[in-house]
Design a protein around this motif. Sequence first.
Motif, PDB file in Angstrom:
ATOM      1  N   VAL A  10      50.030  15.634  50.795  1.00  0.00           N
ATOM      2  CA  VAL A  10      51.153  16.180  50.033  1.00  0.00           C
ATOM      3  C   VAL A  10      51.484  17.536  50.632  1.00  0.00           C
ATOM      4  N   ARG A  11      52.787  17.782  50.844  1.00  0.00           N
ATOM      5  CA  ARG A  11      53.184  19.063  51.423  1.00  0.00           C
ATOM      6  C   ARG A  11      54.326  19.685  50.623  1.00  0.00           C
ATOM      7  N   PHE A  12      54.153  20.953  50.279  1.00  0.00           N
ATOM      8  CA  PHE A  12      55.215  21.743  49.644  1.00  0.00           C
ATOM      9  C   PHE A  12      55.765  22.706  50.686  1.00  0.00           C
ATOM     10  N   GLU A  13      57.089  22.727  50.845  1.00  0.00           N
ATOM     11  CA  GLU A  13      57.736  23.651  51.764  1.00  0.00           C
ATOM     12  C   GLU A  13      58.707  24.522  50.966  1.00  0.00           C
ATOM     13  N   GLY A  14      58.290  25.744  50.660  1.00  0.00           N
ATOM     14  CA  GLY A  14      59.147  26.670  49.933  1.00  0.00           C
ATOM     15  C   GLY A  14      59.620  26.145  48.590  1.00  0.00           C
ATOM     16  N   VAL A  15      58.720  25.476  47.875  1.00  0.00           N
ATOM     17  CA  VAL A  15      59.113  24.828  46.623  1.00  0.00           C
ATOM     18  C   VAL A  15      59.135  25.825  45.468  1.00  0.00           C
ATOM     19  N   GLY A  16      60.245  25.829  44.753  1.00  0.00           N
ATOM     20  CA  GLY A  16      60.379  26.676  43.579  1.00  0.00           C
ATOM     21  C   GLY A  16      60.902  25.885  42.398  1.00  0.00           C
ATOM     22  N   LYS A  17      60.600  26.383  41.209  1.00  0.00           N
ATOM     23  CA  LYS A  17      61.099  25.752  39.987  1.00  0.00           C
ATOM     24  C   LYS A  17      61.491  26.851  39.008  1.00  0.00           C
ATOM     25  N   THR A  18      62.753  26.810  38.585  1.00  0.00           N
ATOM     26  CA  THR A  18      63.267  27.772  37.623  1.00  0.00           C
ATOM     27  C   THR A  18      63.777  27.029  36.398  1.00  0.00           C
ATOM     28  N   THR A  51      53.269  22.856  36.134  1.00  0.00           N
ATOM     29  CA  THR A  51      54.612  22.583  36.653  1.00  0.00           C
ATOM     30  C   THR A  51      54.533  22.081  38.089  1.00  0.00           C
ATOM     31  N   THR A  52      53.639  22.652  38.892  1.00  0.00           N
ATOM     32  CA  THR A  52      53.447  22.193  40.271  1.00  0.00           C
ATOM     33  C   THR A  52      52.999  20.738  40.291  1.00  0.00           C
ATOM     34  N   LEU A  53      52.038  20.392  39.437  1.00  0.00           N
ATOM     35  CA  LEU A  53      51.563  19.012  39.351  1.00  0.00           C
ATOM     36  C   LEU A  53      52.693  18.077  38.939  1.00  0.00           C
ATOM     37  N   ARG A  54      53.465  18.482  37.952  1.00  0.00           N
ATOM     38  CA  ARG A  54      54.550  17.641  37.445  1.00  0.00           C
ATOM     39  C   ARG A  54      55.665  17.467  38.491  1.00  0.00           C
ATOM     40  N   MET A  55      55.813  18.435  39.378  1.00  0.00           N
ATOM     41  CA  MET A  55      56.785  18.259  40.463  1.00  0.00           C
ATOM     42  C   MET A  55      56.303  17.233  41.478  1.00  0.00           C
ATOM     43  N   ILE A  56      54.990  17.150  41.701  1.00  0.00           N
ATOM     44  CA  ILE A  56      54.459  16.090  42.572  1.00  0.00           C
ATOM     45  C   ILE A  56      54.721  14.729  41.934  1.00  0.00           C
ATOM     46  N   ALA A  57      54.530  14.661  40.618  1.00  0.00           N
ATOM     47  CA  ALA A  57      54.699  13.394  39.897  1.00  0.00           C
ATOM     48  C   ALA A  57      56.153  12.984  39.761  1.00  0.00           C
ATOM     49  N   GLY A  58      57.063  13.945  39.883  1.00  0.00           N
ATOM     50  CA  GLY A  58      58.467  13.640  39.649  1.00  0.00           C
ATOM     51  C   GLY A  58      58.868  13.794  38.200  1.00  0.00           C
ATOM     52  N   ALA A  62      62.154  19.911  41.548  1.00  0.00           N
ATOM     53  CA  ALA A  62      62.140  21.224  42.183  1.00  0.00           C
ATOM     54  C   ALA A  62      63.544  21.812  42.210  1.00  0.00           C
ATOM     55  N   THR A  63      63.627  23.108  41.985  1.00  0.00           N
ATOM     56  CA  THR A  63      64.903  23.809  42.069  1.00  0.00           C
ATOM     57  C   THR A  63      65.242  24.136  43.519  1.00  0.00           C
ATOM     58  N   SER A  64      64.201  24.356  44.329  1.00  0.00           N
ATOM     59  CA  SER A  64      64.397  24.677  45.741  1.00  0.00           C
ATOM     60  C   SER A  64      63.235  24.146  46.557  1.00  0.00           C
ATOM     61  N   GLY A  65      63.443  24.024  47.877  1.00  0.00           N
ATOM     62  CA  GLY A  65      62.382  23.579  48.773  1.00  0.00           C
ATOM     63  C   GLY A  65      62.268  22.071  48.871  1.00  0.00           C
ATOM     64  N   ARG A  66      61.213  21.629  49.589  1.00  0.00           N
ATOM     65  CA  ARG A  66      60.986  20.191  49.805  1.00  0.00           C
ATOM     66  C   ARG A  66      59.566  19.812  49.432  1.00  0.00           C
ATOM     67  N   VAL A  74      60.186  13.315  48.956  1.00  0.00           N
ATOM     68  CA  VAL A  74      60.337  12.760  47.600  1.00  0.00           C
ATOM     69  C   VAL A  74      60.977  13.766  46.647  1.00  0.00           C
ATOM     70  N   THR A  75      61.507  14.862  47.199  1.00  0.00           N
ATOM     71  CA  THR A  75      61.983  15.972  46.372  1.00  0.00           C
ATOM     72  C   THR A  75      62.934  15.514  45.280  1.00  0.00           C
ATOM     73  N   ARG A  76      63.833  14.622  45.598  1.00  0.00           N
ATOM     74  CA  ARG A  76      64.852  14.191  44.635  1.00  0.00           C
ATOM     75  C   ARG A  76      64.581  12.812  44.043  1.00  0.00           C
ATOM     76  N   LEU A  77      63.441  12.228  44.374  1.00  0.00           N
ATOM     77  CA  LEU A  77      63.145  10.888  43.856  1.00  0.00           C
ATOM     78  C   LEU A  77      62.607  10.968  42.429  1.00  0.00           C
ATOM     79  N   PRO A  78      62.988  10.022  41.569  1.00  0.00           N
ATOM     80  CA  PRO A  78      62.416   9.983  40.216  1.00  0.00           C
ATOM     81  C   PRO A  78      60.957   9.563  40.255  1.00  0.00           C
ATOM     82  N   ALA A  79      60.257   9.775  39.152  1.00  0.00           N
ATOM     83  CA  ALA A  79      58.828   9.467  39.089  1.00  0.00           C
ATOM     84  C   ALA A  79      58.539   8.009  39.432  1.00  0.00           C
ATOM     85  N   THR A  80      59.440   7.103  39.031  1.00  0.00           N
ATOM     86  CA  THR A  80      59.213   5.667  39.248  1.00  0.00           C
ATOM     87  C   THR A  80      59.259   5.280  40.718  1.00  0.00           C
TER      88      THR A  80
END
Length: 354
Positions: A10-18, A51-58, A62-66, A74-80
């Motif tokens: 799993v890789r986070f690249e500049g991931v942010g959540k607001t 919040t970081t865990l929940r972003m992995i799960a979908g 994420a507000t920003s990053g990949r 998977v940045t924009r993919l739903p959890a399913t």
Amino acid sequence: MKISSKAAPVRFEGVGKTFGKDVVAVDSIDLQIDAGKLVTLLGPSGCGKTTTLRMIAGLEMATSGRILIGERDVTRLPATDRDVSMVFQSYALFPHMSVLENVMYGLTFSGFDKGEARSRALAGLELVGLKGFDGRLPSELSGGQQQRVAVARALVLEPQVLLFDEPLSNLDAKLRRQVREDIRAIQQDLGLTVVYVTHDQEEALAVSDEIVVMRNASIAQIGTPRQLYDAPIDRFVADFIGEANLIDCTIVRVDGDQATIEIEGYRHTLPSRDLPPGPATLAVRPSRIVIGSDAGISATVTKATYVGVRMEYTLTGAFGQVFAVQDNVDDPLETGAEVKMTFADRGPVLLPEG
């Protein structure tokens, strides 16, 4: 250790959540979680770990990053549409379904026929030590057994990444220790990629290949349990990863990569961590404080507590107050005793500024 053929990094690249306009839950983090590793997100409440865990799960976007799982963005993919499974703090078992039906549920929902779903579910229950429990209801199980059912339900889906959100918080101390050992053993036996969230430092030290310490929506330090315990980057990490006594000292000499510090005339040599001579802060674990030397730092025992396997002491002196532990429970020190305090050869560490 083997790595499951399905386990993915799993890789986070500049991931942010607001949230809203100005609530920053995660502040532009970079993170690499290798396939087949158990990595724990650790930190106080509100630091951004869940919040970081929940972003992995979908479950949060994420507000920003990949975010990448394997090589897939998977940045924009739903959890399913993400090949991950999550074990929740509440277990989320269906009370009216048998243990077997609970474990089969995700498989059936994913399109497996009933025969294969049943076969996989029974294998999953055997894997977590619940063979023969398939006909019981969740209410007929202990808390630890219910947690294992939740793990089995996640495992049978053979996810690329398995996520745990505070999985032991509802268990008593003895069960927590047993279940965390079970989770670690399963992860290592199967070579799974696991991301694990907890605020419990001991739990994180016990189960993790790597720990990501989070603070104020960002990453404070990443390392193995030993690296974080022995070489914390700052006061926050030193105090959060296990208990640490923070003591003002003076670096009186630096020779190469070694520094000599002084506290009230007592001197100790340890790695300099590139610090120059002058005022500094020393972090000392309670088990690394030696009580009863002929010479050292003068202190008074202001509290003595017997906790079964060890004695716990509060020592007070001109340096302030420290917490120390000793294995000798047969000859405890009395409250009010005047003692000399020194440090073990290994263990004390200078803290870089910042």
